[in-house]
Design a protein around this motif. Sequence first.
Motif, short mmCIF file in Angstrom:
data_model
loop_
_atom_site.label_atom_id
_atom_site.label_comp_id
_atom_site.label_asym_id
_atom_site.label_seq_id
_atom_site.Cartn_x
_atom_site.Cartn_y
_atom_site.Cartn_z
N GLU A 1 0.83 -1.21 0.00
CA GLU A 1 0.00 0.00 0.00
C GLU A 1 0.86 1.25 0.00
O GLU A 1 0.58 2.24 -0.70
CB GLU A 1 -0.92 -0.02 1.22
N TYR A 2 1.94 1.20 0.77
CA TYR A 2 2.85 2.35 0.80
C TYR A 2 3.49 2.58 -0.56
O TYR A 2 3.54 3.70 -1.06
CB TYR A 2 3.92 2.12 1.87
N VAL A 3 3.95 1.45 -1.16
CA VAL A 3 4.58 1.58 -2.48
C VAL A 3 3.57 2.08 -3.51
O VAL A 3 3.87 2.93 -4.34
CB VAL A 3 5.18 0.23 -2.90
N ARG A 4 2.33 1.52 -3.46
CA ARG A 4 1.31 1.95 -4.44
C ARG A 4 0.99 3.42 -4.28
O ARG A 4 0.86 4.15 -5.26
CB ARG A 4 0.06 1.10 -4.26
N PRO B 1 1.15 8.47 -8.14
CA PRO B 1 1.29 9.80 -8.78
C PRO B 1 2.30 9.79 -9.92
O PRO B 1 2.11 10.44 -10.94
CB PRO B 1 1.75 10.69 -7.62
N ILE B 2 3.38 9.03 -9.71
CA ILE B 2 4.37 8.96 -10.80
C ILE B 2 3.78 8.27 -12.01
O ILE B 2 3.96 8.70 -13.16
CB ILE B 2 5.62 8.22 -10.30
N ARG B 3 3.02 7.19 -11.74
CA ARG B 3 2.39 6.47 -12.85
C ARG B 3 1.37 7.35 -13.56
O ARG B 3 1.28 7.35 -14.80
CB ARG B 3 1.74 5.21 -12.31
N ASP B 4 0.59 8.12 -12.78
CA ASP B 4 -0.39 9.03 -13.39
C ASP B 4 0.32 10.08 -14.25
O ASP B 4 -0.14 10.42 -15.36
CB ASP B 4 -1.22 9.72 -12.30
N ARG B 5 1.41 10.59 -13.75
CA ARG B 5 2.15 11.60 -14.52
C ARG B 5 2.71 11.01 -15.82
O ARG B 5 2.69 11.63 -16.88
CB ARG B 5 3.29 12.16 -13.68
N ASN C 1 1.44 8.44 -17.42
CA ASN C 1 0.31 8.26 -18.33
C ASN C 1 -0.08 9.58 -19.00
O ASN C 1 -0.41 9.62 -20.20
CB ASN C 1 -0.88 7.68 -17.57
N GLU C 2 -0.07 10.65 -18.22
CA GLU C 2 -0.39 11.97 -18.78
C GLU C 2 0.61 12.36 -19.86
O GLU C 2 0.23 12.87 -20.93
CB GLU C 2 -0.41 13.00 -17.66
N LEU C 3 1.90 12.09 -19.58
CA LEU C 3 2.92 12.39 -20.58
C LEU C 3 2.75 11.54 -21.83
O LEU C 3 2.98 12.00 -22.95
CB LEU C 3 4.32 12.18 -19.98
N ASP C 4 2.35 10.26 -21.64
CA ASP C 4 2.10 9.40 -22.80
C ASP C 4 0.96 9.95 -23.65
O ASP C 4 1.03 9.94 -24.88
CB ASP C 4 1.76 7.98 -22.33
N GLU C 5 -0.13 10.42 -22.97
CA GLU C 5 -1.24 10.99 -23.72
C GLU C 5 -0.82 12.25 -24.48
O GLU C 5 -1.19 12.45 -25.64
CB GLU C 5 -2.39 11.32 -22.75
N ILE C 6 -0.03 13.09 -23.82
CA ILE C 6 0.44 14.31 -24.49
C ILE C 6 1.33 13.95 -25.68
O ILE C 6 1.23 14.54 -26.77
CB ILE C 6 1.19 15.21 -23.49
N THR C 7 2.20 12.94 -25.48
CA THR C 7 3.08 12.51 -26.57
C THR C 7 2.27 11.96 -27.74
O THR C 7 2.56 12.25 -28.91
CB THR C 7 4.05 11.45 -26.06
#
Length: 264
Positions: A67-70, A75-79, A81-87
């Motif tokens: 849970e701590y790791v998740r 947030p890093i994973r969300d960021r 994913n956001e960068l992938d969408e922008i790319t």
Amino acid sequence: MKNRMFMTLIMSAALALSAFAQSSSGSGAAPAATGPGGSKPASNTDFWDGDEPGLGSLILHPFATKEYVRRHVQPIRDRVNELDEITAANTKMIRDVDARAQRGIQLASEKASLADEHAQDAANKAQTANQTAAALNTRIAADETVVGNIDQYKSGAQTEIRFRPGQTVLSKDAKDALDDMAGHLKNQRGYIIEVQGFSSGQGQAAIANSRKMADSVVRYLVLNYEIPAYRIYVLGMGNTSEAHGAKGTRVEVSLLKSDLAKSQ
């Protein structure tokens, strides 16, 4: 030697405490006594679910929970994913721009090819026009030469017909002289016959008499050789030639030819 033993004892104690903490967290804990009002006291939570652990906590409990790791990785994973969408969006936009650019280049190339074809066609037409103009110039030059030669007459045969004073009838010698001059003029072109009558005397009487003699010559040529009247020019000169030393009643017949007859 004593120092090494002391350090060994400290490390052994640390490892023992760590093992004891893991066994305590893994085994079921005794139910805690209920607090006032029957509510349970807050359960002990793993420090990995709270604030960042200190050095001592890392030594005593070095393993993080899922849970701590998740919670920290999400947030890093969300960021990412956001960068992938922008790319992906930028890639699509670049492809669209590239497709429009390629289409524009293709249209420009087609228009350039069409312009080249029109230019080549115009050049061919211009060359044909130049050739036609050159041919026309050549023909115009030839026509100008012909036209310029129409009124350029050169002196040919000349015949002098003598008359007695007051006489207008042609003698046999006069007819023979006219036959020699006009015998070869049938069906010919590019010539004129100039007939000038001269008579002694003064004033209008001399002019009228010279014109009558000239008319008798013209009549003979028209009736006997069918020479068109428009090719004969008649002048009654009177006694004009007496000033130049030529005297006597006579008719001067001159055959004039142009270069037009040679060019046909």
